[in-house]
Every structure is written in structure tokens, then in C-alpha cells.
Design an enzyme around this catalytic site. Structure first.
Site, PDB file in Angstrom:
ATOM      1  N   TYR A 141      11.671  -5.167  16.725  1.00  0.00           N
ATOM      2  CA  TYR A 141      11.707  -5.135  15.260  1.00  0.00           C
ATOM      3  C   TYR A 141      12.976  -5.798  14.729  1.00  0.00           C
ATOM      4  O   TYR A 141      12.920  -6.641  13.823  1.00  0.00           O
ATOM      5  CB  TYR A 141      11.631  -3.693  14.772  1.00  0.00           C
TER       6      TYR A 141
ATOM      7  N   LYS B 213      13.192  -9.131  12.383  1.00  0.00           N
ATOM      8  CA  LYS B 213      13.844  -9.124  11.080  1.00  0.00           C
ATOM      9  C   LYS B 213      14.981 -10.149  11.019  1.00  0.00           C
ATOM     10  O   LYS B 213      15.185 -10.813   9.993  1.00  0.00           O
ATOM     11  CB  LYS B 213      14.382  -7.721  10.776  1.00  0.00           C
TER      12      LYS B 213
ATOM     13  N   SER C 116      14.881  -7.744   3.756  1.00  0.00           N
ATOM     14  CA  SER C 116      15.432  -7.845   5.097  1.00  0.00           C
ATOM     15  C   SER C 116      15.776  -6.448   5.608  1.00  0.00           C
ATOM     16  O   SER C 116      15.100  -5.472   5.289  1.00  0.00           O
ATOM     17  CB  SER C 116      16.654  -8.770   5.086  1.00  0.00           C
TER      18      SER C 116
ATOM     19  N   SER D 257       0.818  -1.218   0.000  1.00  0.00           N
ATOM     20  CA  SER D 257       0.000   0.000   0.000  1.00  0.00           C
ATOM     21  C   SER D 257       0.849   1.264   0.000  1.00  0.00           C
ATOM     22  O   SER D 257       0.471   2.279  -0.595  1.00  0.00           O
ATOM     23  CB  SER D 257      -0.955   0.010   1.196  1.00  0.00           C
TER      24      SER D 257
END
Length: 301
Positions: free
Chosen positions: A157, A161, A142, A11
């Protein structure tokens, strides 16, 4: 060769830019996002208007990476319309910022759910198609936080990842003999051009977060320093363009990793060493045939 491509999290940001770049290169692109008839309806209209105006084949498809049923339906829609699926771009993700202590385990689970388990749901839907075709490409977006330097307050986060990156490596071995390739694109920090940081989540435990008041302003200071290190031409469009470049390469010649880093946080150097050692270890244990000849491409700009 023109491909049928699914891009997750399309989006806004890198996902949107990637969808446009791939469609402009002549591919049939399904830009996936949640709630295409509701909150993302405006984004869908923009993509469709751009596609029509420029004569490209860019379509929106409903896909919530938090739902296996949604992932299954998205892939089914693509295969029903196109008869195949060639490339999956794992881009969907969500950033959270704050003191790691302030996040509850449940909040951290949600971060992993989007950034890690979402890729597994999409793979569960897509891999049966790719295996039946005996061909395909899994392309993972990544982050240099998995190997380079990164600031504090990105704990959940960065961990998610890193887990996603690890999963991509393991899966690359397991699907190689089905003719399915893997490429991992590793963007560095971008201080403009995306809504990554403005839309970042925060821990609900404001009381614990407040105990870290002695660090107040540090993230802003780091952001300012990153901006000062970042050249004027730094743009996340470089990531989208590199993804389009990789997809357009002949099968067997795509790099396993490509690092796009405008400030050189060290991830490129670490990656070159890590991939060299991974290749050597694969030789020692007899699985070198599962590795691709073009192992890594580092693009420090």
C-alpha cells in the site's frame, strides 16, 4: 465559483465525506463508485436522499477505476449532463495489511492497479476535457506514509501511494501550461471514522504470513498507540473540509500540498523541505513557471 466535480471512491470514508462537503459548498458533485445499482445501491440512495433533503446537487455515477471503459463513460456522462468538468478528486484506493514477503507479485500488482493505475485511467478520460477547456484541477488524496513515519506491514500500500504521489508531481508540470492546477492532500493516520483498516486486504499466502508469528499483535499494539496519540477531535471530516476549502480557492492560489495530520508523524516537516528544494531545482532548470506560487500548507492539528 461553483464547479462540476468528479470524486472517485465515494461510497464510503473520505470519498463520501468529501462528496458531501463539496456539495454542501454549492458545487455539482458526481460521487463515483462501482455497481451503483447493486451492492452500492444503498449508498447511492443515502446520497440522493441527503441531496434532495438539503437542496444540494450531489449525484452518483458508475465508475470502476480498474476499467478504462468505465472511466471513459463516467466522464462522458458528466460532460453530456453539465457541458464541462472542472475538478477531479483522485480518492479511490484500497489498503492491504500483512508481511510484505507473503504478498505475491500478482497481489501487489492489484494494489498498484487500484491505487496508482486507477488514477491514470481516470486522467486518460478527464484530461482531454480539461485541456480543451484550458482549465481544471486535479486533486490527489495521498498519504503521510509517502514521507512520514509509518508502521510495518503496509508495504504494498505504501509503495503504491508513493508511486501515485510521484505521478501527481510529474503530471503537475506537464499539464500546467494547459491551465490545469494540481493539489495533493496528504491525510495522516485515522484510527476512527473510516473503514480503511477493517476492510483491508490480506495476503493469500497464509503459510508465509504465519512464519511472522513473532510479530503477532504488533499491528494491534501500534493501532492502540496511534489511538492514544490521536486527540478526541481527530476526524477524517477534516480531510473532506480541507478538500472543499482548496476547491473553493481562486485558481492560482491553491496550495500544491496540504498535510492534515493529527499525530504529527513527520510528513509535514519533510514536505516543507522537499517542496522548498523542488522549487529551487525548478528555478535552476528553468521551469519555475510550471510551479504555483502557493507551494505547501501543513496543518498539524
Amino acid at each position: 465559483m461553483k464547479s462540476v466535480i468528479l470524486v472517485t471512491g465515494a461510497s464510503t470514508g473520505i470519498g463520501r465525506l468529501t462528496s458531501l462537503a463539496l456539495a454542501a459548498a454549492g458545487h455539482t458533485v458526481y460521487a463515483s463508485m462501482r455497481d451503483i445499482h447493486g451492492r452500492n445501491a444503498a449508498h447511492v440512495r443515502e446520497l440522493r436522499d441527503w441531496s434532495f433533503a438539503n437542496g444540494h446537487d450531489l449525484r452518483a455515477v458508475e465508475l470502476d477505476v480498474l476499467s478504462q471503459a468505465s472511466a471513459d463513460q463516467a466522464v462522458k456522462t458528466i460532460v453530456d449532463e453539465q457541458g464541462r468538468l472542472d475538478v477531479v478528486v483522485h480518492n479511490a484506493g484500497h489498503l492491504v495489511v500483512g508481511p510484505t514477503e507473503a504478498f505475491t507479485p500478482e497481489e501487489i500488482v492489484k494494489v498498484f492497479d487500484t491505487n496508482l493505475l486507477g488514477t491514470q485511467r481516470v486522467n486518460k478520460a478527464a484530461l482531454p476535457v480539461l485541456r480543451a477547456q484550458q482549465s481544471g484541477l486535479l486533486l490527489w488524496v495521498s498519504s503521510t506514509t509517502t514521507r512520514g513515519g509509518f508502521p510495518p506491514f503496509l508495504g504494498p500500500y505504501a509503495a503504491a501511494k508513493a508511486a501515485m504521489d510521484s505521478l501527481a508531481i510529474t503530471l503537475s508540470y506537464e499539464v500546467a501550461r494547459f491551465g490545469i492546477e494540481t493539489s495533493i492532500v496528504v491525510p495522516g493516520a485515522f484510527t476512527k471514522g473510516t473503514a480503511h483498516f477493517p476492510n483491508a486486504g490480506k495476503p493469500a499466502d497464509a503459510t508465509t504470513a504465519a512464519t511472522y508469528a513473532r510479530y503477532d499483535g504488533l499491528m494491534d499494539e501500534i493501532g492502540a498507540r496511534l489511538s492514544a496519540l490521536t486527540p478526541e477531535h481527530a476526524d477524517p471530516q477534516a480531510v473532506a473540509d480541507d478538500i472543499a476549502r482548496i476547491v473553493g480557492l481562486p485558481a492560482g492560489s491553491r496550495p500544491f500540498r496540504s498535510v492534515i495530520d493529527f499525530i504529527d508523524d513527520g510528513a509535514a516537516a519533510v514536505t516543507e523541505v522537499a517542496e522548498r528544494e523542488r522549487e529551487a531545482f525548478a528555478e535552476r532548470i528553468g521551469i519555475a513557471d510550471l510551479l504555483k506560487p502557493s507551494m505547501v500548507r501543513s496543518l498539524v492539528l
